[in-house]
Design a protein around this motif. Structure first.
Motif, mmCIF file in Angstrom:
data_model
loop_
_atom_site.group_PDB
_atom_site.id
_atom_site.type_symbol
_atom_site.label_atom_id
_atom_site.label_comp_id
_atom_site.label_asym_id
_atom_site.label_seq_id
_atom_site.Cartn_x
_atom_site.Cartn_y
_atom_site.Cartn_z
ATOM 1 N N VAL A 1 0.608 -1.338 0.088
ATOM 2 C CA VAL A 1 -0.110 0.245 -0.076
ATOM 3 C C VAL A 1 0.982 1.166 -0.037
ATOM 4 N N ARG A 2 1.947 1.100 0.444
ATOM 5 C CA ARG A 2 2.933 2.412 0.856
ATOM 6 C C ARG A 2 4.230 1.929 0.274
ATOM 7 N N LYS A 3 4.930 2.947 -0.393
ATOM 8 C CA LYS A 3 6.156 2.815 -0.729
ATOM 9 C C LYS A 3 7.296 3.618 0.004
ATOM 10 N N PRO A 4 8.316 2.858 0.462
ATOM 11 C CA PRO A 4 9.419 3.324 1.329
ATOM 12 C C PRO A 4 10.011 4.482 1.037
ATOM 13 N N SER A 5 10.405 5.540 1.847
ATOM 14 C CA SER A 5 11.056 6.379 1.412
ATOM 15 C C SER A 5 12.541 5.780 1.427
ATOM 16 N N PRO A 6 13.769 6.687 0.846
ATOM 17 C CA PRO A 6 15.119 6.191 0.783
ATOM 18 C C PRO A 6 15.450 5.795 2.462
ATOM 19 N N PRO A 7 15.089 6.807 3.206
ATOM 20 C CA PRO A 7 15.558 6.334 4.646
ATOM 21 C C PRO A 7 15.229 5.257 5.339
ATOM 22 N N VAL A 8 13.722 4.959 5.035
ATOM 23 C CA VAL A 8 13.125 3.850 5.438
ATOM 24 C C VAL A 8 13.442 2.373 4.947
ATOM 25 N N ALA A 9 13.762 2.746 3.409
ATOM 26 C CA ALA A 9 14.158 1.589 2.819
ATOM 27 C C ALA A 9 15.357 1.222 3.452
ATOM 28 N N LYS A 10 16.653 2.069 3.623
ATOM 29 C CA LYS A 10 17.781 1.733 4.283
ATOM 30 C C LYS A 10 17.666 1.009 5.525
ATOM 31 N N ARG A 11 16.650 1.387 6.397
ATOM 32 C CA ARG A 11 16.656 0.945 7.735
ATOM 33 C C ARG A 11 16.118 -0.629 7.573
ATOM 34 N N ILE A 12 15.375 -0.669 6.645
ATOM 35 C CA ILE A 12 14.918 -2.086 6.607
ATOM 36 C C ILE A 12 15.903 -2.907 5.799
ATOM 37 N N LEU A 13 16.474 -2.664 5.134
ATOM 38 C CA LEU A 13 17.970 -3.349 4.800
ATOM 39 C C LEU A 13 18.762 -3.537 5.550
ATOM 40 N N GLU A 14 18.932 -2.556 6.489
ATOM 41 C CA GLU A 14 20.030 -2.874 7.528
ATOM 42 C C GLU A 14 19.167 -3.879 8.537
ATOM 43 N N ALA A 15 18.144 -3.555 9.016
ATOM 44 C CA ALA A 15 17.648 -4.678 9.921
ATOM 45 C C ALA A 15 17.551 -6.195 9.329
ATOM 46 N N LEU A 16 17.337 -6.254 8.133
ATOM 47 C CA LEU A 16 16.958 -7.464 7.706
ATOM 48 C C LEU A 16 18.417 -8.153 7.170
ATOM 49 N N GLU A 17 19.434 -7.116 7.168
ATOM 50 C CA GLU A 17 20.777 -7.577 6.644
ATOM 51 C C GLU A 17 20.735 -8.203 5.324
ATOM 52 N N VAL A 18 20.239 -7.382 4.220
ATOM 53 C CA VAL A 18 19.782 -7.522 2.917
ATOM 54 C C VAL A 18 20.386 -6.538 1.837
ATOM 55 N N GLU A 19 20.916 -6.934 0.600
ATOM 56 C CA GLU A 19 21.024 -5.965 -0.109
ATOM 57 C C GLU A 19 19.836 -5.352 -0.957
ATOM 58 N N PHE A 20 20.119 -4.016 -1.452
ATOM 59 C CA PHE A 20 18.767 -3.408 -1.935
ATOM 60 C C PHE A 20 18.097 -4.272 -3.006
ATOM 61 N N ASP A 21 19.143 -4.714 -3.979
ATOM 62 C CA ASP A 21 18.413 -5.340 -5.342
ATOM 63 C C ASP A 21 17.756 -6.713 -4.666
ATOM 64 N N GLU A 22 17.707 -7.087 -3.438
ATOM 65 C CA GLU A 22 17.191 -8.616 -3.018
ATOM 66 C C GLU A 22 15.646 -8.111 -3.044
ATOM 67 N N ILE A 23 15.273 -7.058 -2.494
ATOM 68 C CA ILE A 23 14.004 -6.873 -2.173
ATOM 69 C C ILE A 23 13.221 -5.687 -2.916
ATOM 70 N N PHE A 24 14.068 -4.771 -3.082
ATOM 71 C CA PHE A 24 13.255 -3.485 -3.753
ATOM 72 C C PHE A 24 13.901 -3.248 -5.148
ATOM 73 N N THR A 25 13.225 -2.326 -5.773
ATOM 74 C CA THR A 25 13.394 -1.816 -7.281
ATOM 75 C C THR A 25 13.006 -0.520 -7.105
ATOM 76 N N ILE A 26 13.935 0.299 -8.266
ATOM 77 C CA ILE A 26 13.507 1.645 -8.364
ATOM 78 C C ILE A 26 12.620 1.818 -9.846
ATOM 79 N N GLU A 27 11.503 2.580 -9.638
ATOM 80 C CA GLU A 27 10.644 2.417 -10.940
ATOM 81 C C GLU A 27 10.544 4.107 -11.032
ATOM 82 N N LYS A 28 10.393 4.455 -12.287
ATOM 83 C CA LYS A 28 10.210 5.713 -12.719
ATOM 84 C C LYS A 28 8.436 6.088 -12.312
#
Length: 70
Positions: free
Chosen positions: A43-70
């Motif tokens: 329902v919601r798209k993460p902001s860059p700071p929230v995405a970074k916190r999620i990645l750090e908490a889950l210990e995964v790389e950006f491309d594993e769970i997120f994508t950037i769309e136009k």
């Protein structure tokens, strides 16, 4: 441009594999529970700071769970 989950289902499976509830992930990443709940439902798209916190908490790389769309 927006950050989006690649797959809502895969994100939720990752939470389970890592042993996190949505509440636990929110607490570890210092985020609101509503934020994680909305992101995990797509329902919601993460902001860059929230995405970074999620990645750090889950210990995964950006491309594993997120994508950037136009």
């Amino acid at each position: 441009m927006e950050i989006r989950l690649k797959s809502v289902d895969e994100f939720n499976k990752l939470l389970l594999r890592k042993g996190y509830s949505k509440r636990a992930l929110a607490n570890k990443g210092n985020m609101g529970q509503a934020t994680i709940h909305q992101i995990s439902k797509g329902v919601r798209k993460p902001s860059p700071p929230v995405a970074k916190r999620i990645l750090e908490a889950l210990e995964v790389e950006f491309d594993e769970i997120f994508t950037i769309e136009k």
